[in-house]
Design an enzyme around this catalytic site. Structure first.
Site, PDB file in Angstrom:
ATOM      1  N   PRO A 122       0.833  -1.207   0.000  1.00  0.00           N
ATOM      2  CA  PRO A 122       0.000   0.000   0.000  1.00  0.00           C
ATOM      3  C   PRO A 122       0.865   1.254   0.000  1.00  0.00           C
ATOM      4  O   PRO A 122       1.794   1.378   0.786  1.00  0.00           O
ATOM      5  CB  PRO A 122      -0.790  -0.123   1.308  1.00  0.00           C
TER       6      PRO A 122
ATOM      7  N   CYS B 289       0.427   5.701  -0.843  1.00  0.00           N
ATOM      8  CA  CYS B 289      -0.445   6.801  -1.219  1.00  0.00           C
ATOM      9  C   CYS B 289      -0.003   7.387  -2.560  1.00  0.00           C
ATOM     10  O   CYS B 289       1.167   7.316  -2.928  1.00  0.00           O
ATOM     11  CB  CYS B 289      -0.442   7.873  -0.133  1.00  0.00           C
TER      12      CYS B 289
ATOM     13  N   GLU C 251      -6.216  -1.447   2.060  1.00  0.00           N
ATOM     14  CA  GLU C 251      -5.687  -1.283   3.410  1.00  0.00           C
ATOM     15  C   GLU C 251      -6.631  -0.411   4.236  1.00  0.00           C
ATOM     16  O   GLU C 251      -6.876   0.749   3.899  1.00  0.00           O
ATOM     17  CB  GLU C 251      -4.297  -0.644   3.374  1.00  0.00           C
TER      18      GLU C 251
ATOM     19  N   TYR D 296       0.694   0.449  12.246  1.00  0.00           N
ATOM     20  CA  TYR D 296       2.136   0.600  12.427  1.00  0.00           C
ATOM     21  C   TYR D 296       2.495   2.048  12.697  1.00  0.00           C
ATOM     22  O   TYR D 296       1.684   2.949  12.509  1.00  0.00           O
ATOM     23  CB  TYR D 296       2.897   0.058  11.215  1.00  0.00           C
TER      24      TYR D 296
ATOM     25  N   ARG E  25      12.789  -0.755   0.140  1.00  0.00           N
ATOM     26  CA  ARG E  25      13.307  -0.130  -1.080  1.00  0.00           C
ATOM     27  C   ARG E  25      14.100  -1.144  -1.911  1.00  0.00           C
ATOM     28  O   ARG E  25      15.202  -0.884  -2.389  1.00  0.00           O
ATOM     29  CB  ARG E  25      14.148   1.111  -0.759  1.00  0.00           C
TER      30      ARG E  25
ATOM     31  N   CYS F 289      14.816   2.904  -7.953  1.00  0.00           N
ATOM     32  CA  CYS F 289      14.449   3.989  -7.046  1.00  0.00           C
ATOM     33  C   CYS F 289      15.712   4.569  -6.422  1.00  0.00           C
ATOM     34  O   CYS F 289      16.632   3.836  -6.038  1.00  0.00           O
ATOM     35  CB  CYS F 289      13.526   3.443  -5.953  1.00  0.00           C
TER      36      CYS F 289
ATOM     37  N   CYS G 237       8.360  11.472  -4.107  1.00  0.00           N
ATOM     38  CA  CYS G 237       6.982  10.973  -4.140  1.00  0.00           C
ATOM     39  C   CYS G 237       6.293  11.224  -2.806  1.00  0.00           C
ATOM     40  O   CYS G 237       5.152  11.710  -2.751  1.00  0.00           O
ATOM     41  CB  CYS G 237       6.972   9.483  -4.488  1.00  0.00           C
TER      42      CYS G 237
ATOM     43  N   CYS H 127       7.776  11.187  -9.493  1.00  0.00           N
ATOM     44  CA  CYS H 127       8.958  10.357  -9.305  1.00  0.00           C
ATOM     45  C   CYS H 127      10.123  10.967 -10.068  1.00  0.00           C
ATOM     46  O   CYS H 127       9.989  11.327 -11.245  1.00  0.00           O
ATOM     47  CB  CYS H 127       8.699   8.938  -9.800  1.00  0.00           C
TER      48      CYS H 127
ATOM     49  N   ASP I 270      27.804  18.303 -24.976  1.00  0.00           N
ATOM     50  CA  ASP I 270      28.046  18.971 -23.691  1.00  0.00           C
ATOM     51  C   ASP I 270      29.524  19.332 -23.597  1.00  0.00           C
ATOM     52  O   ASP I 270      30.395  18.580 -24.072  1.00  0.00           O
ATOM     53  CB  ASP I 270      27.645  18.060 -22.529  1.00  0.00           C
TER      54      ASP I 270
END
Length: 721
Positions: A29, A31, A104, A165, A299, A345, A351, A364, A421
């Site tokens: 879960p 958000c 959840e 939790y 992670r 990640c 996020c 992200c 560059d």
């Protein structure tokens, strides 16, 4: 490529209550800012993860009654049949991909105040704390859980997780002796304090246990001597004593749950302070207390770590939230033997920061398509051939925006894309930002794009080459994109102090900027350093920790009321404050820097306007960033010459438009790459607004793409019913 046999164990099916997961990958879960009020955005984002191979996909935490909301933060709501219809879109789309869908339940108890709760509904909470709950209040809570579980079944969910939790959740609040002083059957002994936990689980098993797996999301672990009495969570400190009875709770409830979703002190620990698999030390013992599947997060991006956790019997299912945001297709890439394609990640928690501000949508840094699956019709792994693919493109600047734009244009089959560059290596500011303390994983932003561009034969990186406007006119490219980034102000000017600061001149030996320290090797003179932080994010505090480690005495002066205020949203602030304290860095807040000299800095209090001075040998200016847009502006001014050179479009992206977060630079490059063949690529196409409208029709949801009109199709009635 074939899957590496070492990872076969990750793709074994798992029995979880009455359901079977097709593999061991679960999107835990998390958000998103969509909730059930934006059903299409939510459904398409979650379904994208199921398509990417996640065997179970949860929505975010869910409010089950108007008596508990968490305003202004957006939760999924499951109050009535309208919410059931909206969420059914998500479960149907997840099921179409062969994955399970999870919900959840979140219901909390106010402690002393509830400043963030029920602001919209204005409904009173049940009691001001567990000690004020009456027997009828407890019965009401149990009724709410049962009704929510029934709605979960109606909405098509396969898994129900009770969120209990980091001090959140009614069951854990009753369990914690520091909050429970009751003298009835819900207070006193462990069994009494855990009674409501058990009753809720039994109620759900009796009601929907044949159709849904019931789980608990809790903190576990031993309270060893090295665990402090409080743990930082955002800008708060949560008591760690809730770990004391955690394994006893597992023993007590194992017969009435189907799975355990467990973690230690951190939920979304940032990479600046928490390494991958940060929960391992806390979850090592739980399998000795349960016969049910165990899930943890950490992670996870490395399949070697994942398979070891399973083989060693520590967990049965790999849970992930942020890694699924960065790469929804992580499991599929492991399965197909494409580990180099995983978009890992970086743990920056951008996020998290968006949700903490009550913003829609989350974003992200690594994945610009996150939450754009429905709004813009973007897919993280699929690209259409550009209508103007026969055109050649020159991108000036190989920072995050330029690299992302080049990657997308390469995938869209442009004739050729040259990225030029002046620096010897790619990355722009991301060449040196990952060398700051705690930010090593941020280097993945460049690493991923370097690997992907290396696979595109129509994209070429050309370094050590500085282009003037005349060089660009002579280059022969038909489309020119300027991605030259930004530079830290050398004179102290910023958005909060637009004028230059007297004496602030980075050409002087005792005045420095972040680039001078990190790229040019400029060193402070003497031993005393003042960092003036007008930025409020990571730069000021990381430079302070770096310079302290090199032996300098450092003070941070900020015009804000605290150090690094944005990191309250990224869940880093408390850890940063602790790290600075341990390093001996003094933080002086509410002060403007008004003058700089070789021996002192002059300050003015932003509220009282009182003037003070600090003796110092150096000042590091972390005030504002200035766009490097000179090339773009000159090209626009020389429009006739641009047209004569055969250039049909000149655009700019990233920080050279407006210095912003790294995530926004990546998005800027990605957006232009996706829309390079639109009527006016310099202006973003309108996106579909997932909103309630009076008397809507499909045309209200058009952003200029006929395919989106067709795609809206059957979804229209669900959103407006």
């Amino acid at each position: 490529m074939a899957r590496d046999p070492r990872y076969d164990i990750l793709f074994e099916p798992v029995q979880i209550g009455p359901k079977v997961m097709r593999n061991r990958f679960m999107q835990a879960p998390h958000c998103s800012g969509a909730g059930s009020e934006h059903p299409r955005i939510n459904a398409h984002m979650r379904a994208n993860k199921a398509e990417g191979g996640w065997g179970a996909v949860f929505v975010e935490a869910g409010s089950i009654s108007p008596m508990f909301t968490y305003d202004p933060h957006t939760l999924v709501r499951l109050w009535d049949d309208g919410d059931v219809r909206n969420l059914r879109m998500m479960t149907d789309m997840v099921h179409d991909q062969g994955s399970l869908a999870g919900f959840e339940i979140m219901y909390n108890v106010p402690l002393f105040s509830a400043t963030e709760w029920n602001r919209e509904t204005r409904a009173p909470a049940l009691g001001a704390g567990v000690n004020s709950f009456t027997s009828s209040d407890i019965k009401e809570v149990r009724r709410l859980y049962v009704e929510a579980a029934q709605r979960c079944v109606d909405a098509g969910f396969d898994l129900i997780n009770l969120m209990e939790y980091i001090g959140i959740g009614i069951g854990q609040t009753f369990l914690f002796p520091g909050r429970n002083n009751r003298t009835d059957e819900y207070g006193g002994s462990f069994e009494n304090r855990a009674r409501l936990f058990r009753e809720l689980c039994e109620d759900l098993q009796d009601t929907v246990g044949d159709n849904c797996a019931i789980g608990l999301r809790i903190n576990v672990g031993e309270l060893t001597d090295d665990i402090p009495p409080f743990s930082p969570v955002g800008d708060a400190m949560v008591p760690t004593s809730y770990l004391a009875e955690s394994l006893e709770l597992v023993d007590f409830l194992d017969d009435v749950v189907d799975f355990w979703d467990v973690q230690g002190l951190a939920n979304y620990g940032p990479s600046s302070f928490w390494p991958q698999n940060f929960n391992e030390r806390f979850v090592r013992d739980i399998k000795g207390h349960t016969s049910k599947p165990v899930i943890t997060v950490g992670r996870f991006t490395d399949p070697n770590v994942m398979q070891r956790m399973v083989r060693e019997g520590l967990v049965d299912i790999i849970g992930a939230a942020r890694p699924t945001i960065a790469d929804p297709f992580l499991p599929k890439k492991i399965e197909e033997g494409r580990l180099e394609d995983i978009r890992e990640c970086i743990g920056c928690n951008m996020c998290v920061s968006r949700w903490e501000q009550g913003a829609l949508p989350i974003v992200c840094t690594q994945n610009a398509t996150m939450m754009e699956e429905f709004r813009r019709g973007w897919h993280p792994e699929k690209f259409t051939v550009a209508k103007n693919a026969d055109k050649s493109v020159l991108i000036v600047g190989a920072g995050p925006a330029g690299l992302e734009c080049a990657r997308v244009l390469g995938e869209r089959k442009m004739e050729f894309v040259h990225v030029v560059d002046a620096a010897p290596t790619i990355g722009g500011s991301m060449r040196w930002i990952p060398r700051l303390p705690g930010l090593g994983e941020w280097g993945r932003v460049v690493d991923y794009r370097d690997v992907q561009i290396g696979k595109l034969k129509n994209v070429q990186l050309i370094m050590n080459t500085r282009l003037s406007v005349d060089d660009i006119l002579d280059y022969g490219a038909e489309i020119v994109i300027i991605a030259t980034g930004s530079v830290w102000s050398p004179d102290g000017s910023s958005s909060t102090y637009s004028e230059t600061i007297p004496g602030a001149d980075a050409t002087l030996p005792h005045v420095l900027t972040p680039e001078q320290i990190m790229e040019e090797g400029k060193r402070p003179v003497g031993s005393r350093v003042v960092i003036y932080d007008g930025d409020g994010y990571f730069m000021g505090y990381t430079l302070a920790l770096k310079l302290v480690a090199e032996g300098f005495q450092v003070k941070i002066v900020t015009s804000g009321d605290t150090v690094a205020p944005y990191t309250k949203f990224t869940d880093e602030w408390a850890s940063i404050s602790s790290a600075l304290h341990q390093a001996g860095v003094e933080v002086i807040h509410d002060q403007y820097l008004t003058e700089v000299s070789e021996t002192r800095t002059s300050l003015m209090h932003r509220i009282t306007f009182e003037a003070t001075e600090i003796e110092t040998d150096n000042v590091v200016l972390v005030t504002g960033r200035l766009p490097r847009d000179e090339i773009y502006r000159e090209l626009r001014e020389r429009a006739d010459e641009v047209a004569a050179a055969g250039i049909i479009g000149v655009y700019h992206i990233g920080d050279c438009i407006n210095p912003d977060f790294i995530s926004e630079a990546v998005f800027s490059g990605h957006r232009l790459g996706r829309e390079i063949d639109s009527p006016d690529p310099s202006t973003p196409l309108p996106y579909i607004r997932d909103r309630n409208l009076l008397n809507p029709d499909a045309s209200d949801f058009v952003r200029g793409s006929a395919s989106l009109v067709q795609r809206i199709g059957d979804d229209l009635s669900v959103a407006v019913r």
